[in-house]
Scaffold this motif. Structure first.
Motif, PDB file in Angstrom:
ATOM      1  N   ARG A  71      30.261 -19.954   5.733  1.00 10.45           N
ATOM      2  CA  ARG A  71      31.103 -20.909   5.014  1.00 10.45           C
ATOM      3  C   ARG A  71      30.759 -20.921   3.524  1.00 10.45           C
ATOM      4  NH1 ARG A  71      35.029 -21.892   8.315  1.00 10.45           N
ATOM      5  NH2 ARG A  71      34.347 -22.319  10.428  1.00 10.45           N
ATOM      6  N   ARG A  72      31.766 -21.222   2.721  1.00 11.80           N
ATOM      7  CA  ARG A  72      31.619 -21.264   1.263  1.00 11.80           C
ATOM      8  C   ARG A  72      30.502 -22.224   0.847  1.00 11.80           C
ATOM      9  NH1 ARG A  72      34.696 -19.180  -2.432  1.00 11.80           N
ATOM     10  NH2 ARG A  72      36.284 -18.721  -0.867  1.00 11.80           N
ATOM     11  N   LYS A  73      30.394 -23.354   1.523  1.00 11.83           N
ATOM     12  CA  LYS A  73      29.383 -24.355   1.158  1.00 11.83           C
ATOM     13  C   LYS A  73      27.962 -23.809   1.301  1.00 11.83           C
ATOM     14  CE  LYS A  73      29.013 -26.751   5.593  1.00 11.83           C
ATOM     15  NZ  LYS A  73      29.211 -28.006   6.293  1.00 11.83           N
ATOM     16  N   HIS A  74      27.788 -22.741   2.073  1.00  9.52           N
ATOM     17  CA  HIS A  74      26.470 -22.116   2.226  1.00  9.52           C
ATOM     18  C   HIS A  74      26.318 -20.915   1.293  1.00  9.52           C
ATOM     19  CE1 HIS A  74      25.729 -24.618   5.692  1.00  9.52           C
ATOM     20  NE2 HIS A  74      26.816 -24.160   6.273  1.00  9.52           N
ATOM     21  N   ILE A  75      27.369 -20.131   1.174  1.00  7.95           N
ATOM     22  CA  ILE A  75      27.296 -18.872   0.426  1.00  7.95           C
ATOM     23  C   ILE A  75      27.173 -19.077  -1.078  1.00  7.95           C
ATOM     24  CG2 ILE A  75      28.602 -16.800  -0.205  1.00  7.95           C
ATOM     25  CD1 ILE A  75      29.694 -16.815   2.671  1.00  7.95           C
ATOM     26  N   ILE A 122      35.130 -14.134  -4.012  1.00  5.16           N
ATOM     27  CA  ILE A 122      34.277 -14.407  -2.858  1.00  5.16           C
ATOM     28  C   ILE A 122      35.198 -14.918  -1.754  1.00  5.16           C
ATOM     29  CG2 ILE A 122      32.392 -15.801  -1.923  1.00  5.16           C
ATOM     30  CD1 ILE A 122      31.296 -15.963  -4.824  1.00  5.16           C
ATOM     31  N   VAL A 123      35.229 -14.218  -0.639  1.00  4.81           N
ATOM     32  CA  VAL A 123      36.029 -14.626   0.512  1.00  4.81           C
ATOM     33  C   VAL A 123      35.059 -15.006   1.628  1.00  4.81           C
ATOM     34  CG1 VAL A 123      37.801 -13.935   2.163  1.00  4.81           C
ATOM     35  CG2 VAL A 123      37.894 -13.077  -0.183  1.00  4.81           C
ATOM     36  N   CYS A 124      35.258 -16.198   2.158  1.00  3.65           N
ATOM     37  CA  CYS A 124      34.330 -16.742   3.147  1.00  3.65           C
ATOM     38  C   CYS A 124      35.050 -17.033   4.464  1.00  3.65           C
ATOM     39  CB  CYS A 124      33.731 -18.033   2.615  1.00  3.65           C
ATOM     40  SG  CYS A 124      32.902 -17.859   1.020  1.00  3.65           S
ATOM     41  N   ALA A 125      34.282 -17.436   5.442  1.00  2.00           N
ATOM     42  CA  ALA A 125      34.845 -17.766   6.755  1.00  2.00           C
ATOM     43  C   ALA A 125      35.908 -18.857   6.647  1.00  2.00           C
ATOM     44  CB  ALA A 125      33.731 -18.190   7.705  1.00  2.00           C
ATOM     45  N   ASP A 126      35.769 -19.746   5.657  1.00  2.00           N
ATOM     46  CA  ASP A 126      36.760 -20.814   5.462  1.00  2.00           C
ATOM     47  C   ASP A 126      38.137 -20.265   5.093  1.00  2.00           C
ATOM     48  OD1 ASP A 126      34.128 -21.223   3.835  1.00  2.00           O
ATOM     49  OD2 ASP A 126      34.548 -23.206   4.639  1.00  2.00           O
ATOM     50  N   ASP A 127      38.186 -19.049   4.587  1.00  2.00           N
ATOM     51  CA  ASP A 127      39.415 -18.475   4.046  1.00  2.00           C
ATOM     52  C   ASP A 127      40.228 -17.687   5.067  1.00  2.00           C
ATOM     53  OD1 ASP A 127      38.702 -19.411   1.446  1.00  2.00           O
ATOM     54  OD2 ASP A 127      37.373 -17.681   1.230  1.00  2.00           O
ATOM     55  N   GLU A 173      40.053  -9.464   9.537  1.00  2.00           N
ATOM     56  CA  GLU A 173      40.797 -10.283   8.575  1.00  2.00           C
ATOM     57  C   GLU A 173      40.020 -10.591   7.298  1.00  2.00           C
ATOM     58  OE1 GLU A 173      43.147 -14.547   8.184  1.00  2.00           O
ATOM     59  OE2 GLU A 173      41.996 -14.154  10.002  1.00  2.00           O
ATOM     60  N   LEU A 174      38.745 -10.893   7.410  1.00  2.00           N
ATOM     61  CA  LEU A 174      37.949 -11.250   6.225  1.00  2.00           C
ATOM     62  C   LEU A 174      37.936 -10.117   5.206  1.00  2.00           C
ATOM     63  CD1 LEU A 174      35.892 -13.596   5.287  1.00  2.00           C
ATOM     64  CD2 LEU A 174      34.182 -11.901   5.847  1.00  2.00           C
ATOM     65  N   TYR A 175      37.696  -8.904   5.670  1.00  2.00           N
ATOM     66  CA  TYR A 175      37.671  -7.761   4.756  1.00  2.00           C
ATOM     67  C   TYR A 175      39.055  -7.458   4.194  1.00  2.00           C
ATOM     68  CZ  TYR A 175      32.827  -6.535   5.541  1.00  2.00           C
ATOM     69  OH  TYR A 175      31.456  -6.535   5.559  1.00  2.00           O
ATOM     70  N   ILE A 176      40.053  -7.544   5.031  1.00  2.00           N
ATOM     71  CA  ILE A 176      41.415  -7.280   4.564  1.00  2.00           C
ATOM     72  C   ILE A 176      41.811  -8.282   3.486  1.00  2.00           C
ATOM     73  CG2 ILE A 176      43.845  -7.292   5.275  1.00  2.00           C
ATOM     74  CD1 ILE A 176      42.807  -6.114   7.994  1.00  2.00           C
ATOM     75  N   ARG A 177      41.480  -9.539   3.689  1.00  2.00           N
ATOM     76  CA  ARG A 177      41.790 -10.581   2.702  1.00  2.00           C
ATOM     77  C   ARG A 177      41.009 -10.374   1.402  1.00  2.00           C
ATOM     78  NH1 ARG A 177      44.049 -16.048   3.083  1.00  2.00           N
ATOM     79  NH2 ARG A 177      44.593 -15.353   5.171  1.00  2.00           N
ATOM     80  N   ALA A 178      39.747  -9.975   1.508  1.00  2.00           N
ATOM     81  CA  ALA A 178      38.929  -9.749   0.305  1.00  2.00           C
ATOM     82  C   ALA A 178      39.496  -8.604  -0.535  1.00  2.00           C
ATOM     83  CB  ALA A 178      37.487  -9.458   0.697  1.00  2.00           C
ATOM     84  N   PHE A 179      39.867  -7.516   0.116  1.00  2.00           N
ATOM     85  CA  PHE A 179      40.418  -6.391  -0.640  1.00  2.00           C
ATOM     86  C   PHE A 179      41.790  -6.724  -1.207  1.00  2.00           C
ATOM     87  CE2 PHE A 179      36.844  -4.167   0.907  1.00  2.00           C
ATOM     88  CZ  PHE A 179      36.642  -3.122   0.030  1.00  2.00           C
ATOM     89  N   ALA A 180      42.571  -7.542  -0.508  1.00  2.00           N
ATOM     90  CA  ALA A 180      43.857  -7.988  -1.043  1.00  2.00           C
ATOM     91  C   ALA A 180      43.641  -8.856  -2.276  1.00  2.00           C
ATOM     92  CB  ALA A 180      44.642  -8.755   0.025  1.00  2.00           C
TER      93      ALA A 180
END
Length: 107
Positions: free
Chosen positions: A2-6, A22-27, A36-43
Motif C-alpha cells: 500500500r502507498r501508506k507503507h511504500i 509510483i504505482v501501489c496495490a491501492d491503484d 495489472e500493477l505492472y501494466i498500469r505502471a508502464f501505462a
C-alpha cells in the motif's frame, strides 16, 4: 504494498524523488500475481512494457512481471524458486548487488 507503507519508506531512504511514478496495490483491482500493477505502471510512464525489467523477490511477483511481458529478475527472499518460477525468470541472482552488476554489464 500500500502507498501508506511504500512512500514513507522511499522518503526515509531518500529515494522518493528518484521515481517518475509510483504505482501501489491501492491503484489496482487485482493483486500480484495478476499483471495489472505492472501494466498500469508502464501505462503511467507511457512506456512499452515489453522492453522492461522487473526485480522481484517472490514467486507472485515473477508471475506478475512475466504476465505483463516484462523480463523478471528474481532475488529470492524467503522462498526459493521452484522449477516453474525458474522457467519464468529472466535471471536469478543471490543479491541486489549482483543485479546492479548485471545491469552495469549490459547497459
Amino acid at each position: 504494498n500500500r502507498r501508506k507503507h511504500i512512500v514513507p519508506e522511499l522518503r526515509g531512504a531518500g529515494l522518493v524523488d528518484a521515481f517518475e511514478t509510483i504505482v501501489c496495490a491501492d491503484d489496482v483491482q487485482r493483486a500480484k500475481p495478476d499483471p495489472e500493477l505492472y501494466i498500469r505502471a508502464f501505462a503511467a510512464l507511457n512506456a512499452p512494457h515489453a522492453a522492461g525489467y522487473a526485480v522481484e523477490d517472490a514467486p507472485a511477483g515473477v508471475r506478475s512481471a512475466h504476465g505483463a511481458g516484462l523480463m523478471p529478475i528474481l532475488v529470492p527472499d524467503l522462498q526459493q524458486p521452484d522449477d516453474g518460477i525458474r522457467a519464468l525468470a529472466h535471471r536469478i541472482f543471490p543479491s541486489l548487488a549482483d543485479v546492479q552488476a548485471y545491469f552495469a554489464s549490459i547497459l
